[in-house]
Structures are given as C-alpha cells and as structure tokens.
Design a protein around this motif. Sequence first.
Motif, PDB file in Angstrom:
ATOM      1  N   LYS A 234       0.844  -1.192   0.000  1.00 29.45           N
ATOM      2  CA  LYS A 234       0.000   0.000   0.000  1.00 29.45           C
ATOM      3  C   LYS A 234       0.878   1.240   0.000  1.00 29.45           C
ATOM      4  CE  LYS A 234      -3.969  -1.565   2.685  1.00 29.45           C
ATOM      5  NZ  LYS A 234      -4.745  -1.311   3.897  1.00 29.45           N
ATOM      6  N   GLU A 235       0.333   2.319  -0.523  1.00 29.89           N
ATOM      7  CA  GLU A 235       0.955   3.627  -0.393  1.00 29.89           C
ATOM      8  C   GLU A 235       0.527   4.204   0.951  1.00 29.89           C
ATOM      9  OE1 GLU A 235       3.104   5.118  -2.579  1.00 29.89           O
ATOM     10  OE2 GLU A 235       3.026   3.248  -3.707  1.00 29.89           O
ATOM     11  N   LEU A 236       1.277   5.181   1.459  1.00 31.84           N
ATOM     12  CA  LEU A 236       0.929   5.782   2.740  1.00 31.84           C
ATOM     13  C   LEU A 236      -0.493   6.337   2.747  1.00 31.84           C
ATOM     14  CD1 LEU A 236       4.243   7.620   3.672  1.00 31.84           C
ATOM     15  CD2 LEU A 236       3.344   5.509   4.661  1.00 31.84           C
ATOM     16  N   ASN A 237      -0.897   6.969   1.659  1.00 28.65           N
ATOM     17  CA  ASN A 237      -2.233   7.577   1.623  1.00 28.65           C
ATOM     18  C   ASN A 237      -3.358   6.552   1.528  1.00 28.65           C
ATOM     19  OD1 ASN A 237      -1.879   6.837  -1.037  1.00 28.65           O
ATOM     20  ND2 ASN A 237      -2.395   8.839  -1.885  1.00 28.65           N
ATOM     21  N   GLU A 238      -3.020   5.282   1.344  1.00 27.01           N
ATOM     22  CA  GLU A 238      -4.019   4.213   1.291  1.00 27.01           C
ATOM     23  C   GLU A 238      -4.144   3.473   2.619  1.00 27.01           C
ATOM     24  OE1 GLU A 238      -2.203   1.943  -1.823  1.00 27.01           O
ATOM     25  OE2 GLU A 238      -3.320   2.966  -3.401  1.00 27.01           O
ATOM     26  N   MET A 239      -3.285   3.803   3.578  1.00 24.68           N
ATOM     27  CA  MET A 239      -3.259   3.087   4.845  1.00 24.68           C
ATOM     28  C   MET A 239      -4.277   3.673   5.828  1.00 24.68           C
ATOM     29  SD  MET A 239       0.860   2.666   5.241  1.00 24.68           S
ATOM     30  CE  MET A 239       0.986   1.194   6.231  1.00 24.68           C
ATOM     31  N   SER A 240      -4.819   2.817   6.680  1.00 21.35           N
ATOM     32  CA  SER A 240      -5.721   3.272   7.734  1.00 21.35           C
ATOM     33  C   SER A 240      -4.906   3.971   8.816  1.00 21.35           C
ATOM     34  CB  SER A 240      -6.451   2.077   8.349  1.00 21.35           C
ATOM     35  OG  SER A 240      -5.534   1.273   9.083  1.00 21.35           O
ATOM     36  N   ASN A 241      -5.595   4.727   9.663  1.00 19.97           N
ATOM     37  CA  ASN A 241      -4.901   5.362  10.791  1.00 19.97           C
ATOM     38  C   ASN A 241      -4.191   4.318  11.640  1.00 19.97           C
ATOM     39  OD1 ASN A 241      -5.478   7.997  10.194  1.00 19.97           O
ATOM     40  ND2 ASN A 241      -7.195   8.155  11.601  1.00 19.97           N
ATOM     41  N   GLU A 242      -4.833   3.207  11.894  1.00 20.35           N
ATOM     42  CA  GLU A 242      -4.234   2.165  12.732  1.00 20.35           C
ATOM     43  C   GLU A 242      -2.934   1.634  12.114  1.00 20.35           C
ATOM     44  OE1 GLU A 242      -7.510   2.377  11.927  1.00 20.35           O
ATOM     45  OE2 GLU A 242      -8.184   2.990  13.919  1.00 20.35           O
ATOM     46  N   GLU A 243      -2.922   1.442  10.787  1.00 19.48           N
ATOM     47  CA  GLU A 243      -1.702   0.984  10.105  1.00 19.48           C
ATOM     48  C   GLU A 243      -0.612   2.052  10.183  1.00 19.48           C
ATOM     49  OE1 GLU A 243      -3.196  -1.874   6.520  1.00 19.48           O
ATOM     50  OE2 GLU A 243      -3.846   0.233   6.424  1.00 19.48           O
ATOM     51  N   LEU A 244      -0.997   3.301   9.973  1.00 23.90           N
ATOM     52  CA  LEU A 244      -0.024   4.396  10.036  1.00 23.90           C
ATOM     53  C   LEU A 244       0.545   4.549  11.439  1.00 23.90           C
ATOM     54  CD1 LEU A 244      -1.914   7.001   7.831  1.00 23.90           C
ATOM     55  CD2 LEU A 244       0.256   5.880   7.265  1.00 23.90           C
ATOM     56  N   TRP A 245      -0.323   4.458  12.453  1.00 27.11           N
ATOM     57  CA  TRP A 245       0.125   4.638  13.826  1.00 27.11           C
ATOM     58  C   TRP A 245       1.072   3.526  14.255  1.00 27.11           C
ATOM     59  CZ3 TRP A 245      -5.512   5.799  15.686  1.00 27.11           C
ATOM     60  CH2 TRP A 245      -5.867   7.089  15.290  1.00 27.11           C
ATOM     61  N   LYS A 246       0.879   2.343  13.707  1.00 22.53           N
ATOM     62  CA  LYS A 246       1.783   1.230  14.019  1.00 22.53           C
ATOM     63  C   LYS A 246       3.155   1.475  13.367  1.00 22.53           C
ATOM     64  CE  LYS A 246       0.999  -3.289  14.936  1.00 22.53           C
ATOM     65  NZ  LYS A 246       0.294  -4.539  14.795  1.00 22.53           N
ATOM     66  N   LEU A 247       3.118   1.969  12.133  1.00 15.02           N
ATOM     67  CA  LEU A 247       4.351   2.261  11.391  1.00 15.02           C
ATOM     68  C   LEU A 247       5.077   3.482  11.954  1.00 15.02           C
ATOM     69  CD1 LEU A 247       6.084   1.450   8.935  1.00 15.02           C
ATOM     70  CD2 LEU A 247       4.589   2.877   7.519  1.00 15.02           C
ATOM     71  N   PHE A 248       4.303   4.446  12.482  1.00 13.91           N
ATOM     72  CA  PHE A 248       4.853   5.697  12.997  1.00 13.91           C
ATOM     73  C   PHE A 248       4.403   5.917  14.444  1.00 13.91           C
ATOM     74  CE2 PHE A 248       4.084   6.348   8.393  1.00 13.91           C
ATOM     75  CZ  PHE A 248       5.410   6.366   7.975  1.00 13.91           C
ATOM     76  N   PRO A 249       4.939   5.153  15.391  1.00 14.69           N
ATOM     77  CA  PRO A 249       4.505   5.281  16.788  1.00 14.69           C
ATOM     78  C   PRO A 249       4.977   6.590  17.423  1.00 14.69           C
ATOM     79  CG  PRO A 249       6.402   3.844  16.641  1.00 14.69           C
ATOM     80  CD  PRO A 249       6.003   4.175  15.224  1.00 14.69           C
ATOM     81  N   ILE A 250       4.355   6.916  18.551  1.00 21.65           N
ATOM     82  CA  ILE A 250       4.786   8.079  19.334  1.00 21.65           C
ATOM     83  C   ILE A 250       6.047   7.661  20.080  1.00 21.65           C
ATOM     84  CG2 ILE A 250       4.209   9.673  21.218  1.00 21.65           C
ATOM     85  CD1 ILE A 250       2.404   9.994  18.746  1.00 21.65           C
ATOM     86  N   ILE A 251       7.154   8.289  19.734  1.00 18.36           N
ATOM     87  CA  ILE A 251       8.439   8.025  20.383  1.00 18.36           C
ATOM     88  C   ILE A 251       9.028   9.364  20.784  1.00 18.36           C
ATOM     89  CG2 ILE A 251      10.780   7.124  20.092  1.00 18.36           C
ATOM     90  CD1 ILE A 251       9.595   5.266  17.896  1.00 18.36           C
ATOM     91  N   LEU A 252       9.307   9.523  22.059  1.00 19.77           N
ATOM     92  CA  LEU A 252       9.938  10.750  22.547  1.00 19.77           C
ATOM     93  C   LEU A 252      11.426  10.499  22.733  1.00 19.77           C
ATOM     94  CD1 LEU A 252       7.376  11.903  25.259  1.00 19.77           C
ATOM     95  CD2 LEU A 252       7.502  12.599  22.872  1.00 19.77           C
ATOM     96  N   THR A 253      12.212  11.521  22.428  1.00 14.92           N
ATOM     97  CA  THR A 253      13.659  11.435  22.628  1.00 14.92           C
ATOM     98  C   THR A 253      14.122  12.657  23.409  1.00 14.92           C
ATOM     99  OG1 THR A 253      14.175  12.586  20.557  1.00 14.92           O
ATOM    100  CG2 THR A 253      13.985  10.195  20.437  1.00 14.92           C
TER     101      THR A 253
END
Length: 185
Positions: A3-22
Amino acid sequence: MAKELNEMSNEELWKLFPIILTDYDPEWPSVYAKQKAILKNLIGKNICRIRHIGSTSVPGLKAKPTIDILMEINETTDITEMSEKLKNNGWILNDRPQQHAPHLLFLKGYTLDGFENEVFHLHVRYVGDWDEIHFRNSLVNHSETAKEYAELKSVLANKFRNDRDGYTEAKTDFMKKITATARGK
C-alpha cells in the motif's frame, strides 16, 4: 503490492509511525535552519514568515524528533502551485478535509519503511497570531511549565504509543490553558 501511505488506515499508520519521545537534540535548530533555507528558495516571495514551532523548538525539552515549521504565506499565493512545488520536493500533503487552504499540513520523512532520519511537519497558513507561537514562547520562558509538559508527554506517549490522535487530543487542555495564560486571558 504494498500500500501507499495515503491508502493506509490510521491504525496501520500509527503502528508504522509510533509516538516516540527522545531527549532534546541540540542539532534540531540547525536541521530547522537548513529546511527553512530550502523552503525559502522553493517558495520564495510568497513566504511572509517562517518559524520553528513544536517541542523541538524548546531547548532541553523531550520531544518526538519531528521538526514542526510554521510557514505563513501571502494571501495572493497560488496554493495549487505552491502545493505542487512542495510535493515535487518530497513533501506529502496530509489531507485533512476539515481544514482547507490556507491551513495545510505537509509531511516529510515518512516512508513505507517508517521514519527517515529527518522528519518534518510543515504548517502552511496565512499570516496570523497563532497559538503555537504563544505556547512555544511560554515553554521557552517558563522552565516549570516546560517540565510539566514534558512529564505529561511522557505519560501520554506510553498510553497512546500507537494512537497519534489520542496523544494529541490528550495534550489539548494543557496546551489551551498555557496558551490562554500566555495571551493574558
């Protein structure tokens, strides 16, 4: 086929791009300055102001390693032409139907393999008195407020690791309160 990024669900995107603080990276202002120069060259005279916002603009503050940029443009700017220039230079329009031009959000550094080394959010708006500037200035000028915000973000990052909307929504009341105080309301 992937899939392209714009075809992914929010859940798929959030898994690929988690909240990570540094921890704060003293290179973030330089990364911002480099991208600012690129944007000025690309968009040119249509830019009225361009500023570093978000947690990476606050020295010492733990943050998602995403450089947020507020680019204020002239009201005569051809939005379609500007958007095409940005897209042709690696920016992805984050289509948010509830917010139309000139309130646009472009992303850079998001790939099908996750985050790139440098990640950016470009907030494009007409010139205004934006809350993000007041909030940033309050954090820069009040270390106790910045510390309180860092603690809140840490708790929320653990709770909402794979829910960007939840993470953002959970910070909203704190941000509104600090912004209202900064504005003297």
